[in-house]
Scaffold this motif. Sequence first.
Motif, PDB file in Angstrom:
ATOM      1  N   UNK A 359      61.307  14.012  45.965  1.00  0.00           N
ATOM      2  CA  UNK A 359      61.174  14.668  47.264  1.00  0.00           C
ATOM      3  C   UNK A 359      59.858  15.449  47.339  1.00  0.00           C
ATOM      4  N   UNK A 360      59.341  15.597  48.549  1.00  0.00           N
ATOM      5  CA  UNK A 360      58.173  16.454  48.761  1.00  0.00           C
ATOM      6  C   UNK A 360      58.627  17.896  48.946  1.00  0.00           C
ATOM      7  N   UNK A 361      57.968  18.803  48.229  1.00  0.00           N
ATOM      8  CA  UNK A 361      58.227  20.239  48.351  1.00  0.00           C
ATOM      9  C   UNK A 361      56.922  20.934  48.740  1.00  0.00           C
ATOM     10  N   UNK A 362      57.050  22.162  49.244  1.00  0.00           N
ATOM     11  CA  UNK A 362      55.863  22.995  49.432  1.00  0.00           C
ATOM     12  C   UNK A 362      55.368  23.446  48.070  1.00  0.00           C
ATOM     13  N   UNK A 363      54.116  23.116  47.757  1.00  0.00           N
ATOM     14  CA  UNK A 363      53.569  23.452  46.441  1.00  0.00           C
ATOM     15  C   UNK A 363      52.153  24.007  46.573  1.00  0.00           C
ATOM     16  N   UNK A 364      51.794  24.864  45.644  1.00  0.00           N
ATOM     17  CA  UNK A 364      50.434  25.373  45.571  1.00  0.00           C
ATOM     18  C   UNK A 364      49.448  24.261  45.209  1.00  0.00           C
ATOM     19  N   UNK A 365      48.165  24.527  45.459  1.00  0.00           N
ATOM     20  CA  UNK A 365      47.091  23.609  45.096  1.00  0.00           C
ATOM     21  C   UNK A 365      46.036  24.405  44.311  1.00  0.00           C
ATOM     22  N   UNK A 366      44.868  24.634  44.927  1.00  0.00           N
ATOM     23  CA  UNK A 366      43.850  25.525  44.359  1.00  0.00           C
ATOM     24  C   UNK A 366      44.069  26.916  44.948  1.00  0.00           C
ATOM     25  N   UNK A 367      44.501  27.862  44.121  1.00  0.00           N
ATOM     26  CA  UNK A 367      44.903  29.188  44.600  1.00  0.00           C
ATOM     27  C   UNK A 367      44.001  30.238  43.951  1.00  0.00           C
ATOM     28  N   UNK A 368      43.340  31.073  44.765  1.00  0.00           N
ATOM     29  CA  UNK A 368      42.357  32.000  44.176  1.00  0.00           C
ATOM     30  C   UNK A 368      42.021  33.146  45.116  1.00  0.00           C
ATOM     31  N   UNK A 369      41.480  34.211  44.517  1.00  0.00           N
ATOM     32  CA  UNK A 369      40.908  35.321  45.276  1.00  0.00           C
ATOM     33  C   UNK A 369      39.436  35.015  45.558  1.00  0.00           C
ATOM     34  N   UNK A 370      38.990  35.399  46.725  1.00  0.00           N
ATOM     35  CA  UNK A 370      37.603  35.224  47.127  1.00  0.00           C
ATOM     36  C   UNK A 370      36.701  36.200  46.361  1.00  0.00           C
ATOM     37  N   UNK A 371      35.450  35.845  46.218  1.00  0.00           N
ATOM     38  CA  UNK A 371      34.489  36.704  45.521  1.00  0.00           C
ATOM     39  C   UNK A 371      34.205  37.977  46.313  1.00  0.00           C
ATOM     40  N   UNK A 372      33.803  39.032  45.574  1.00  0.00           N
ATOM     41  CA  UNK A 372      33.373  40.281  46.197  1.00  0.00           C
ATOM     42  C   UNK A 372      31.886  40.464  46.030  1.00  0.00           C
ATOM     43  N   UNK A 373      31.457  41.728  45.811  1.00  0.00           N
ATOM     44  CA  UNK A 373      30.020  42.020  45.729  1.00  0.00           C
ATOM     45  C   UNK A 373      29.626  42.718  44.435  1.00  0.00           C
ATOM     46  N   UNK A 374      30.591  42.975  43.558  1.00  0.00           N
ATOM     47  CA  UNK A 374      30.302  43.774  42.361  1.00  0.00           C
ATOM     48  C   UNK A 374      29.877  42.901  41.178  1.00  0.00           C
ATOM     49  N   UNK A 375      29.272  43.541  40.194  1.00  0.00           N
ATOM     50  CA  UNK A 375      28.892  42.879  38.943  1.00  0.00           C
ATOM     51  C   UNK A 375      29.853  43.324  37.841  1.00  0.00           C
ATOM     52  N   UNK A 376      30.254  42.410  36.946  1.00  0.00           N
ATOM     53  CA  UNK A 376      31.171  42.795  35.865  1.00  0.00           C
ATOM     54  C   UNK A 376      30.675  43.980  35.046  1.00  0.00           C
ATOM     55  N   UNK A 377      29.360  44.045  34.797  1.00  0.00           N
ATOM     56  CA  UNK A 377      28.821  45.152  33.999  1.00  0.00           C
ATOM     57  C   UNK A 377      28.971  46.497  34.726  1.00  0.00           C
ATOM     58  N   UNK A 378      28.885  46.478  36.060  1.00  0.00           N
ATOM     59  CA  UNK A 378      29.086  47.709  36.825  1.00  0.00           C
ATOM     60  C   UNK A 378      30.557  48.109  36.826  1.00  0.00           C
ATOM     61  N   UNK A 379      31.436  47.110  36.803  1.00  0.00           N
ATOM     62  CA  UNK A 379      32.866  47.392  36.749  1.00  0.00           C
ATOM     63  C   UNK A 379      33.219  48.074  35.433  1.00  0.00           C
ATOM     64  N   UNK A 380      32.664  47.557  34.338  1.00  0.00           N
ATOM     65  CA  UNK A 380      32.898  48.173  33.018  1.00  0.00           C
ATOM     66  C   UNK A 380      32.344  49.602  33.000  1.00  0.00           C
ATOM     67  N   UNK A 381      31.150  49.768  33.543  1.00  0.00           N
ATOM     68  CA  UNK A 381      30.508  51.085  33.538  1.00  0.00           C
ATOM     69  C   UNK A 381      31.301  52.121  34.344  1.00  0.00           C
ATOM     70  N   UNK A 382      32.134  51.658  35.277  1.00  0.00           N
ATOM     71  CA  UNK A 382      32.869  52.576  36.148  1.00  0.00           C
ATOM     72  C   UNK A 382      34.123  53.149  35.488  1.00  0.00           C
ATOM     73  N   UNK A 383      34.514  52.628  34.338  1.00  0.00           N
ATOM     74  CA  UNK A 383      35.802  53.003  33.739  1.00  0.00           C
ATOM     75  C   UNK A 383      35.620  54.068  32.648  1.00  0.00           C
TER      76      UNK A 383
END
Length: 472
Positions: A359-383
């Motif tokens: 049977x066909x069911x409702x199923x996920x496909x490509x599931x993701x959050x959209x990009x933002x504007x920050x840099x990973x190094x700035x995220x680390x520096x903020x903690x």
Amino acid sequence: MATKKLLTSDKYLTEKKQDIIHLAEYLVNDSFNEASVLAVNATGKRYSISRAGMNVSDDSLLCTRGFVIRVTDGEKWAEHSCNSINPEDYSKISSSLKELIKKRGKSTACEKHSVAEEKDAAHYTEYEIHPEEMGDEAILAWIEKVRSKTLACDDKLMDCSVFCSYANTAKFFVKKTPDKLVQKEQSLLWMTGGISVMASRGDEIKDYYKGYSNLGGAEVLKEMENDCESIAKSVVALLDSCQIEPGEYECICAPDVTGLIVHEAFGHGVEMDMFVKNRALAEEYIDKYVASPLVTMHDGATAAKQTATFYFDDEGVDGQDTIIIEKGVLKRGISDLRSAYQTKTEPTGNGRRESYKRKAYTRMTNTFFEAGKDKPEDMIASIKYGFLLENASSGMEDPKNWGIQCMVNVAKEIKDGKLTGKIFSPIVLTGYVPDLLKSITMISDEVVLSGGGYCGKGYKEWVKVSDGGPYI
């Protein structure tokens, strides 16, 4: 840059096209208002090597050839599946479908399933190296090289298992009404791989796994070979890991952990056949804030190029890019044809079958959050004090109550905005979904998806999915 090739029409489905079209025409002429036929021809293999030896085999989940015939009399619909179609079968198939329609009794209007503005289409995957052209011996030799290269990195490594698999799936879909014939076809190729390593020191044993995937061919094997040294270092580092003190911490999630959260937090919870069954809390939160205004979430077969990419679903609906959460507000769910009609919404192209027998069911496909504007190094520096979470392993969710639990293998300590080098493992990330998503304060500027796994519907009905996102 490597030369890209394009898949072509499937030979078997090309030979069967006229039989398929004639069957759809026969059914409409034999009293049905509408008839559709989905034809599938898929091949796939799995390769593995470990201390136990080498193995190559056809993948029973991927290898399939068959047909799904769906009809409606304007009020009720019925389906019939088979593994061959020939002109002498038309009458028998039609009789079987008439009997199924008759048994359904009184109609409910929600069972109508027409989709407007359908057009003919054909889509084919690009690739660099087709695994079938590469051959079994060459693929086995490559993954053996990856295993040997990884084990040579450190004498603390006990074993290394390497696997890869591919699927070449062709589908042809025909839909016939009294005044229109629509034809769609697609040939898709993906390949996945994985490296699993174990390291020991005294009585201490740790393991680490990294997966790989692409919409394409055996070029994914090059990525695996390039990562041998970093994977060996990662598992050896876990030998010095500590147990974390349970509590609430400020964390940064790497893209694979983000993907696990996306899949478990709002993936199953927005499958609209769960709305119909009153099994998902998300239905009550449409047009309400469920996440930080920084969060926009997508699901769609054409929203990204990964292992869950396709151009029409198993009910013939075109693949889409559905925005589920927009700037923190839950906008809609995803649906197959039936759940879309029952909820009076447009279908999103998420009707998927494990095989033509299912049977066909409702199923996920490509599931993701959209990009933002920050840099990973700035995220680390903020903690001031917290952790960078990496290497997601598994997850569980409760769509009815919005609970979530994610297993993560690595938490790297952050103190005063810097990684200290200290590692904690294993990690269980748990909480109430809206609380978790509303707490997001930074999102990095690059999205990464991976599609090595399958997703089940109640521990069955397995289909390929991909998920991911940026650092959050």
